[in-house]
Scaffold this motif. Structure first.
Motif, PDB file in Angstrom:
ATOM      1  N   ARG A 111       0.861  -1.262   0.047  1.00  8.59           N
ATOM      2  CA  ARG A 111      -0.145  -0.141   0.107  1.00  8.59           C
ATOM      3  C   ARG A 111       0.808   1.392  -0.025  1.00  8.59           C
ATOM      4  O   ARG A 111       1.874   1.254   0.253  1.00  8.59           O
ATOM      5  CB  ARG A 111      -0.910   0.101   1.163  1.00  8.59           C
ATOM      6  CG  ARG A 111      -0.339   0.280   2.410  1.00  8.59           C
ATOM      7  CD  ARG A 111      -1.073  -0.192   3.640  1.00  8.59           C
ATOM      8  NE  ARG A 111      -2.327   0.496   3.700  1.00  8.59           N
ATOM      9  CZ  ARG A 111      -3.403   0.287   4.661  1.00  8.59           C
ATOM     10  NH1 ARG A 111      -3.127  -0.621   5.514  1.00  8.59           N
ATOM     11  NH2 ARG A 111      -4.493   1.103   4.601  1.00  8.59           N
ATOM     12  N   ASP A 112       0.465   2.282  -0.307  1.00  3.95           N
ATOM     13  CA  ASP A 112       0.975   3.553  -0.167  1.00  3.95           C
ATOM     14  C   ASP A 112       1.331   4.133   1.018  1.00  3.95           C
ATOM     15  O   ASP A 112       0.603   3.943   1.835  1.00  3.95           O
ATOM     16  CB  ASP A 112       0.034   4.839  -1.106  1.00  3.95           C
ATOM     17  CG  ASP A 112       0.646   6.069  -1.149  1.00  3.95           C
ATOM     18  OD1 ASP A 112       1.645   6.200  -1.801  1.00  3.95           O
ATOM     19  OD2 ASP A 112       0.233   6.634  -0.282  1.00  3.95           O
ATOM     20  N   ALA A 113       2.510   4.754   1.200  1.00  2.00           N
ATOM     21  CA  ALA A 113       2.994   4.993   2.597  1.00  2.00           C
ATOM     22  C   ALA A 113       2.144   6.387   3.168  1.00  2.00           C
ATOM     23  O   ALA A 113       1.940   6.084   4.384  1.00  2.00           O
ATOM     24  CB  ALA A 113       4.467   5.263   2.459  1.00  2.00           C
ATOM     25  N   PHE A 114       1.753   7.126   2.345  1.00  4.22           N
ATOM     26  CA  PHE A 114       1.160   8.149   2.855  1.00  4.22           C
ATOM     27  C   PHE A 114      -0.297   7.788   3.271  1.00  4.22           C
ATOM     28  O   PHE A 114      -0.704   8.304   4.287  1.00  4.22           O
ATOM     29  CB  PHE A 114       1.276   9.257   1.747  1.00  4.22           C
ATOM     30  CG  PHE A 114       2.687   9.693   1.566  1.00  4.22           C
ATOM     31  CD1 PHE A 114       3.131  10.612   2.425  1.00  4.22           C
ATOM     32  CD2 PHE A 114       3.082   9.409   0.262  1.00  4.22           C
ATOM     33  CE1 PHE A 114       4.492  10.967   2.128  1.00  4.22           C
ATOM     34  CE2 PHE A 114       4.376   9.846  -0.102  1.00  4.22           C
ATOM     35  CZ  PHE A 114       5.140  10.693   1.020  1.00  4.22           C
ATOM     36  N   GLU A 115      -0.904   6.862   2.626  1.00  9.05           N
ATOM     37  CA  GLU A 115      -2.149   6.204   2.921  1.00  9.05           C
ATOM     38  C   GLU A 115      -1.910   5.503   4.224  1.00  9.05           C
ATOM     39  O   GLU A 115      -2.927   5.596   5.030  1.00  9.05           O
ATOM     40  CB  GLU A 115      -2.764   5.540   1.673  1.00  9.05           C
ATOM     41  CG  GLU A 115      -4.314   5.067   1.841  1.00  9.05           C
ATOM     42  CD  GLU A 115      -4.312   3.891   2.517  1.00  9.05           C
ATOM     43  OE1 GLU A 115      -5.201   3.471   3.401  1.00  9.05           O
ATOM     44  OE2 GLU A 115      -3.330   2.806   2.599  1.00  9.05           O
ATOM     45  N   ALA A 116      -1.152   4.881   4.105  1.00  9.67           N
ATOM     46  CA  ALA A 116      -0.802   3.949   5.379  1.00  9.67           C
ATOM     47  C   ALA A 116      -0.508   4.975   6.910  1.00  9.67           C
ATOM     48  O   ALA A 116      -1.123   4.430   7.749  1.00  9.67           O
ATOM     49  CB  ALA A 116       0.350   3.093   5.326  1.00  9.67           C
ATOM     50  N   LEU A 117       0.204   5.984   6.675  1.00  6.34           N
ATOM     51  CA  LEU A 117       0.114   6.867   7.627  1.00  6.34           C
ATOM     52  C   LEU A 117      -1.148   6.999   8.244  1.00  6.34           C
ATOM     53  O   LEU A 117      -1.592   7.212   9.392  1.00  6.34           O
ATOM     54  CB  LEU A 117       0.971   8.066   7.434  1.00  6.34           C
ATOM     55  CG  LEU A 117       2.478   7.839   7.328  1.00  6.34           C
ATOM     56  CD1 LEU A 117       3.295   9.126   6.563  1.00  6.34           C
ATOM     57  CD2 LEU A 117       3.041   7.488   8.757  1.00  6.34           C
ATOM     58  N   ALA A 127       7.268  16.119   4.733  1.00  7.95           N
ATOM     59  CA  ALA A 127       6.850  17.177   5.846  1.00  7.95           C
ATOM     60  C   ALA A 127       5.566  17.336   6.193  1.00  7.95           C
ATOM     61  O   ALA A 127       4.954  17.185   7.352  1.00  7.95           O
ATOM     62  CB  ALA A 127       7.349  18.564   5.550  1.00  7.95           C
ATOM     63  N   LYS A 128       4.650  17.467   5.156  1.00 13.62           N
ATOM     64  CA  LYS A 128       3.242  17.602   5.382  1.00 13.62           C
ATOM     65  C   LYS A 128       2.665  16.306   6.037  1.00 13.62           C
ATOM     66  O   LYS A 128       1.586  16.193   6.979  1.00 13.62           O
ATOM     67  CB  LYS A 128       2.450  17.585   4.095  1.00 13.62           C
ATOM     68  CG  LYS A 128       0.869  17.985   4.056  1.00 13.62           C
ATOM     69  CD  LYS A 128       0.452  18.269   2.703  1.00 13.62           C
ATOM     70  CE  LYS A 128      -1.271  18.242   2.725  1.00 13.62           C
ATOM     71  NZ  LYS A 128      -1.910  17.365   3.363  1.00 13.62           N
ATOM     72  N   ALA A 129       3.203  15.246   5.443  1.00 18.26           N
ATOM     73  CA  ALA A 129       2.529  13.770   6.131  1.00 18.26           C
ATOM     74  C   ALA A 129       2.967  13.700   7.318  1.00 18.26           C
ATOM     75  O   ALA A 129       2.117  13.149   8.473  1.00 18.26           O
ATOM     76  CB  ALA A 129       3.095  12.587   5.283  1.00 18.26           C
ATOM     77  N   VAL A 130       4.099  14.199   7.980  1.00 23.33           N
ATOM     78  CA  VAL A 130       4.491  13.987   9.310  1.00 23.33           C
ATOM     79  C   VAL A 130       3.725  15.356  10.392  1.00 23.33           C
ATOM     80  O   VAL A 130       3.117  14.902  11.294  1.00 23.33           O
ATOM     81  CB  VAL A 130       6.027  14.271   9.492  1.00 23.33           C
ATOM     82  CG1 VAL A 130       6.286  14.512  10.987  1.00 23.33           C
ATOM     83  CG2 VAL A 130       6.811  13.175   9.094  1.00 23.33           C
ATOM     84  N   VAL A 131       3.437  16.103   9.723  1.00 20.89           N
ATOM     85  CA  VAL A 131       2.695  17.196  10.242  1.00 20.89           C
ATOM     86  C   VAL A 131       1.298  16.485  10.638  1.00 20.89           C
ATOM     87  O   VAL A 131       0.683  16.871  11.552  1.00 20.89           O
ATOM     88  CB  VAL A 131       2.556  18.518   9.555  1.00 20.89           C
ATOM     89  CG1 VAL A 131       1.488  19.539  10.330  1.00 20.89           C
ATOM     90  CG2 VAL A 131       4.134  19.155   9.676  1.00 20.89           C
ATOM     91  N   ASN A 133      12.716  23.386   6.620  1.00 20.36           N
ATOM     92  CA  ASN A 133      11.684  24.785   6.821  1.00 20.36           C
ATOM     93  C   ASN A 133      10.362  24.559   7.072  1.00 20.36           C
ATOM     94  O   ASN A 133       9.638  25.217   7.699  1.00 20.36           O
ATOM     95  CB  ASN A 133      11.945  25.641   5.544  1.00 20.36           C
ATOM     96  CG  ASN A 133      13.240  26.136   5.352  1.00 20.36           C
ATOM     97  OD1 ASN A 133      14.002  26.481   6.311  1.00 20.36           O
ATOM     98  ND2 ASN A 133      13.636  26.484   4.071  1.00 20.36           N
ATOM     99  N   ASP A 134       9.754  23.878   6.360  1.00 23.14           N
ATOM    100  CA  ASP A 134       8.311  23.210   6.662  1.00 23.14           C
ATOM    101  C   ASP A 134       8.339  22.682   7.879  1.00 23.14           C
ATOM    102  O   ASP A 134       7.209  22.874   8.590  1.00 23.14           O
ATOM    103  CB  ASP A 134       7.822  22.314   5.513  1.00 23.14           C
ATOM    104  CG  ASP A 134       7.473  22.799   4.277  1.00 23.14           C
ATOM    105  OD1 ASP A 134       7.716  23.948   3.915  1.00 23.14           O
ATOM    106  OD2 ASP A 134       7.058  22.066   3.200  1.00 23.14           O
ATOM    107  N   LEU A 135       9.030  21.864   8.298  1.00 22.17           N
ATOM    108  CA  LEU A 135       9.131  21.399   9.796  1.00 22.17           C
ATOM    109  C   LEU A 135       8.902  22.310  11.003  1.00 22.17           C
ATOM    110  O   LEU A 135       8.455  22.341  11.894  1.00 22.17           O
ATOM    111  CB  LEU A 135       9.877  20.186  10.084  1.00 22.17           C
ATOM    112  CG  LEU A 135       9.500  18.970   9.538  1.00 22.17           C
ATOM    113  CD1 LEU A 135      10.712  17.906   9.421  1.00 22.17           C
ATOM    114  CD2 LEU A 135       8.372  18.366   9.961  1.00 22.17           C
ATOM    115  N   LYS A 136      10.075  23.293  10.589  1.00 19.44           N
ATOM    116  CA  LYS A 136      10.150  24.331  11.533  1.00 19.44           C
ATOM    117  C   LYS A 136       8.990  25.392  11.664  1.00 19.44           C
ATOM    118  O   LYS A 136       8.560  25.862  12.591  1.00 19.44           O
ATOM    119  CB  LYS A 136      11.377  25.459  11.019  1.00 19.44           C
ATOM    120  CG  LYS A 136      12.546  24.633  11.205  1.00 19.44           C
ATOM    121  CD  LYS A 136      13.672  25.680  10.704  1.00 19.44           C
ATOM    122  CE  LYS A 136      15.107  25.244  10.893  1.00 19.44           C
ATOM    123  NZ  LYS A 136      16.308  25.922  10.263  1.00 19.44           N
TER     124      LYS A 136
END
Length: 281
Positions: A144-150, A179-183, A211-214
């Motif tokens: 499965r897609d990693a981002f969907e799995a998250l 970065a977006k997936a982690v946020v 920068n996105d995570l900051k």
């Protein structure tokens, strides 16, 4: 990205840093005996054949495990010794051609009451994953897609989790996508430990991830980085690093020892290391 196969790069200097530091993080989390859920979101095939045509094409493993293997019987930090032991356990001939990836490391470290899920969407990589491992109640193999799995797997029932993210970054916007997936995941599971690997390439796009995570408002992001400088001039990737959200306190001393050892032995003392807070507490 479905064109990417890690076998061409397995065992290189980035894999060395990635697997040793990941092991240190997991070990630090084991300071608590409560059950742990681990997710290897971009698992690839889990175990690699360094005698394959793909691995031998550029012999990137000469920049990593191949350079360090002769030192396996010398004194080394706990995290390095753990990594050497894992490789040796799969190579009865004393070599390192059967090279364990992140899934193999997590599978080996997993305690009897922990759970592990490994994801990959690439057909060949997932087939390799299934050949290498036997799924069971505590270990799931997911095509499965990693981002969907998250989104689907977090937060876990255990309330404790380690999420490992090491995409190929072959797509330019993948740094910002990670970065977006982690946020997004952090909003639902703020206590999780997120380990994000990134390459150091001439374009410097890893700074987009930084920068996105900051800007995200997430606190406690540790930066662990090794730039090999000009040690391996034939490689476009000069080094790599890892961002660790919510690093276990008990892991930080081990991470420092591992990073310094790997830098000294891989680059003959010419490497540039970073071990600092990208975002403090």
């Amino acid at each position: 990205m479905l064109s990417y196969q890690h076998t061409y790069h397995a065992g290189n200097h980035a894999d060395v840093l990635k697997h040793i530091i990941l092991g240190d993080v997991v070990s630090g989390m084991f300071n608590k005996e409560a059950p742990l859920f681990m997710l290897d979101a971009f698992a690839s095939r889990g175990i690699y054949n360094l005698n394959s045509d793909e691995a031998l094409k550029n012999r990137e493993f000469d920049t990593g495990v191949g350079k360090l293997w002769p030192r396996r019987n010398q004194k080394s930090p706990e995290g390095v010794a753990r990594w050497f032991k894992l490789i040796a356990s799969g190579n009865q001939d004393g070599g390192f051609s059967r090279f364990p990836g992140s899934t193999a490391l997590l599978h080996e470290m997993c305690r009897e009451f922990d759970r592990l899920s490994a994801c990959d969407l690439h057909p060949q990589e997932f087939d390799g994953l299934r050949r290498s491992f036997q799924a069971n109640r505590r270990f799931s193999l997911l095509k499965r897609d990693a981002f969907e799995a998250l989104k689907a797997l977090l937060p876990p029932k255990e309330k404790r989790g380690l999420i490992f993210l090491d995409p190929s970054y072959e797509v330019k916007d993948e740094y910002r996508q990670i970065a977006k997936a982690v946020v997004d995941a952090h909003r639902r599971f703020a206590t999780g430990v997120y380990v994000i690997w990134y390459p150091i390439l001439p374009a410097g796009r890893h700074h987009e991830l930084f920068n996105d995570l900051k800007r995200s408002g997430i606190r406690k992001i540790l930066r662990v980085e090794l730039d090999c400088a000009d040690t391996f001039p034939d490689m476009q990737m000069s080094g790599s690093g890892m961002l660790i959200v919510n690093p276990p306190w008990h892991a930080q001393h081990a991470i420092k020892n591992s990073l310094n050892w790997v830098s000294e032995k891989l680059t003959d003392g010419n490497g540039l290391t970073q071990l600092n807070w990208l975002v403090p507490e």
